[in-house]
Scaffold this active site. Sequence first.
Site, PDB file in Angstrom:
ATOM      1  N   ASP A  64       0.801  -1.227   0.000  1.00  0.00           N
ATOM      2  CA  ASP A  64       0.000   0.000   0.000  1.00  0.00           C
ATOM      3  C   ASP A  64       0.833   1.277   0.000  1.00  0.00           C
ATOM      4  O   ASP A  64       0.345   2.333  -0.354  1.00  0.00           O
ATOM      5  CB  ASP A  64      -0.921   0.016   1.235  1.00  0.00           C
ATOM      6  N   HIS A  65       2.099   1.192   0.415  1.00  0.00           N
ATOM      7  CA  HIS A  65       2.883   2.420   0.572  1.00  0.00           C
ATOM      8  C   HIS A  65       3.411   2.931  -0.749  1.00  0.00           C
ATOM      9  O   HIS A  65       3.194   4.060  -1.138  1.00  0.00           O
ATOM     10  CB  HIS A  65       4.043   2.177   1.542  1.00  0.00           C
ATOM     11  N   ASP A 119       4.497  -1.411  11.145  1.00  0.00           N
ATOM     12  CA  ASP A 119       4.034  -0.067  10.838  1.00  0.00           C
ATOM     13  C   ASP A 119       3.497   0.530  12.123  1.00  0.00           C
ATOM     14  O   ASP A 119       2.745  -0.126  12.850  1.00  0.00           O
ATOM     15  CB  ASP A 119       2.933  -0.102   9.769  1.00  0.00           C
ATOM     16  N   ARG A 379       0.317  12.642  10.332  1.00  0.00           N
ATOM     17  CA  ARG A 379       1.660  13.205  10.536  1.00  0.00           C
ATOM     18  C   ARG A 379       1.854  14.419   9.645  1.00  0.00           C
ATOM     19  O   ARG A 379       1.511  14.368   8.460  1.00  0.00           O
ATOM     20  CB  ARG A 379       2.730  12.169  10.195  1.00  0.00           C
ATOM     21  N   SER A 534       7.523   6.914  12.665  1.00  0.00           N
ATOM     22  CA  SER A 534       7.390   5.637  11.965  1.00  0.00           C
ATOM     23  C   SER A 534       8.139   4.500  12.649  1.00  0.00           C
ATOM     24  O   SER A 534       9.081   4.707  13.411  1.00  0.00           O
ATOM     25  CB  SER A 534       7.921   5.841  10.558  1.00  0.00           C
ATOM     26  N   ARG A 536       9.825   2.430  10.844  1.00  0.00           N
ATOM     27  CA  ARG A 536      10.791   1.953   9.848  1.00  0.00           C
ATOM     28  C   ARG A 536      12.136   1.626  10.489  1.00  0.00           C
ATOM     29  O   ARG A 536      12.773   2.484  11.091  1.00  0.00           O
ATOM     30  CB  ARG A 536      10.925   2.974   8.703  1.00  0.00           C
TER      31      ARG A 536
END
Length: 640
Positions: A64-65, A119, A379, A534, A536
């Site tokens: 989806d990103h 996520d 964000r 995030s 990440r």
Amino acid sequence: MKQSLTRKIIAAHLVEGDMTPGREVAIRIDQTLTQDATGTMAYLQWEAIGLPRVKTELSVSYVDHNTLQMGFRNPDDHRYLRSVAAKYGIVFSPPGTGICHQLHLENFAVPGKTLIGSDSHTPSAGGIGSLAMGAGGLSVALAMAGEPYTITMPKVFKIRLEGELTGHAAAKDVILHLLGILTVKGGVGAVMEYCGPGVASLSVPERATITNMGAELGATTSIFPSDEQTRAFLALMGREADFTPLAADDGAEYDREIVIDLNALVPLAARPHMPDLVVPVAELDGLVVDQVAIGSCTNSSYSDLQGVAQVLAGEHIAPNTDLLLSPGSKQVLKMLMAEGLLDQILDAGGRLLECSCGPCIGMGGSPTSGGVSARTFNRNFEGRSGTQDGQVYLVSPITAAFCALHGRFTDPAGWTKAVSKPSLPSSAPSIRHLFAFPPAEGSEVEVLRGPNIVALSPFDRLPDTMELPVLIKVGDNITTDHIMPAGAAITALRSNIPAISRHVFERVDKDFVARAEAAGQGLILGGDNYGQGSSREHAALAPRHLGVRIVLAKSFARIHKANLVNFGILPLVLADAADYDTLGQGDVLHFDLTTLAAGTPIAAKTADGRRIEMGHDLTGNEIAIIKAGGLLNYVNDRQK
Ligand code: MIC
Ligand code: SF4
């Protein structure tokens, strides 16, 4: 003892540990999710573990990103993810199906189950009563291997909702209000548990907006009880069998209580560039809005977009503005189409984007130079929109729709168009056939890799002594977007650590990479709440690749600290905040880590002999992981 819902779910999944806040607990994980931007790295690590099949009840891999597919990198990543899913028993959600958190809520999240996702907005599933947490990709890979997930036992805050939302106030305003009270670090080490009479009036998608954006408080997660609203939502999704009623015990004890009177809430907005810079929309009256973007995992449900359609029906957006719409899932899109609501938005001048993260992660849809963008996202960090001087305001879908209509912020007192209370549609078409469910046996499936998918090279162990120069000194609330920027070009490199490392801190200091390479190794000096945002893990992995061995800060955000540990970077806390002022870029610190142990402070010496005292809250386990050079080495050592 009367228990909160959070403690009940943790107790039911406890594998090891003591449920005293601040202690370490290891819990069994029922479900995992990944998305493409963090997923390729998670699955490369999963492959390194070497098991034939995932051990969770359910694991889902969403794309989806980064769905733009500019060049071969993205499509190769997507093909890799699809093949890994089929081989190892993971459900695969192809690009365009929707945003991971919206899809998970609609199709898979179950009250009372534990979920970790690579996520930070995984807590969206808390809207349905699941204990759902964001984690680094490696932690997710280990959960898929059946390993328990270790967290610091959180405190539990009771967020008591009273009354009902009225007028144009929306669920987004509840969480913006809480961000205004607690700030972006006020939730660190805590779970936000919602209760009180106001809960019953909120539908599951509204609850998910609130739990989703609890991530911006730094909270471990947020959760709502599972009640009649939950049953109604699950029934609409064709999953009533997944329903179980769940709530805290009457009189349960909490670590803190905050009361929110829903009746008193008005439309709010978070100003650039932090989600906690919250003001009433009325105060922004007159501010010209160049762009409106509606969507993201926070606000892309059917009821969100229903409100937008009501505001825009029969109107045209102001000529000075642009309206972008990314529905959260194909199911949402189909419901909008079936009821003619999509027509109303498109006829008003809206632009339909794919059902994906899109502009939220700077994947297209950037605002104009210095332009004001009103977004329903979670964000608004500087530069995240893809326009470095873009001015992003975070608002509810209703506020966003009025911004589009007027081309500027206006005082809600003058909003004459009424919007009905968000409701669920009478029926919802299933899109489950769009998921690729894995075959019962995957050993014959070939994993397909492209040239941009580079296996991780192992990191070396933590030496006992080190001379580390301060490679960069940064301030408070540094986000993972500062450390490892996203956007279309850089996110395409998520499977290639040597390549993505070239971009570390590039928006803060473009010389950082060259300096780190020249030094060979070093440390980062940070302020409060270092690494917020995030999940990440690239924000730890890529600096580690460049030789960062220690991050010395005033305090850390939860997921980032865990990612640092996972990749063998030592997170240390300055014992005396005043030392932050005396240290600067280029200062060299001498560390003797032979005595590094849980609960024991350490000290470093500067070149001129000054002692800098440091602490940490690392457990014995975490120290062993860091000393081994990271979690993968640690697990491999254990298996030998
Ligand atoms: C985000 O909102 O920043 C992301 C993109 O969804 C991240 C994950 C990532 O960086 O890949 C998150 O929130 O964890
Ligand atoms: Fe996607 Fe944005 Fe949600 Fe992150 S915050 S998962 S980028 S929609």
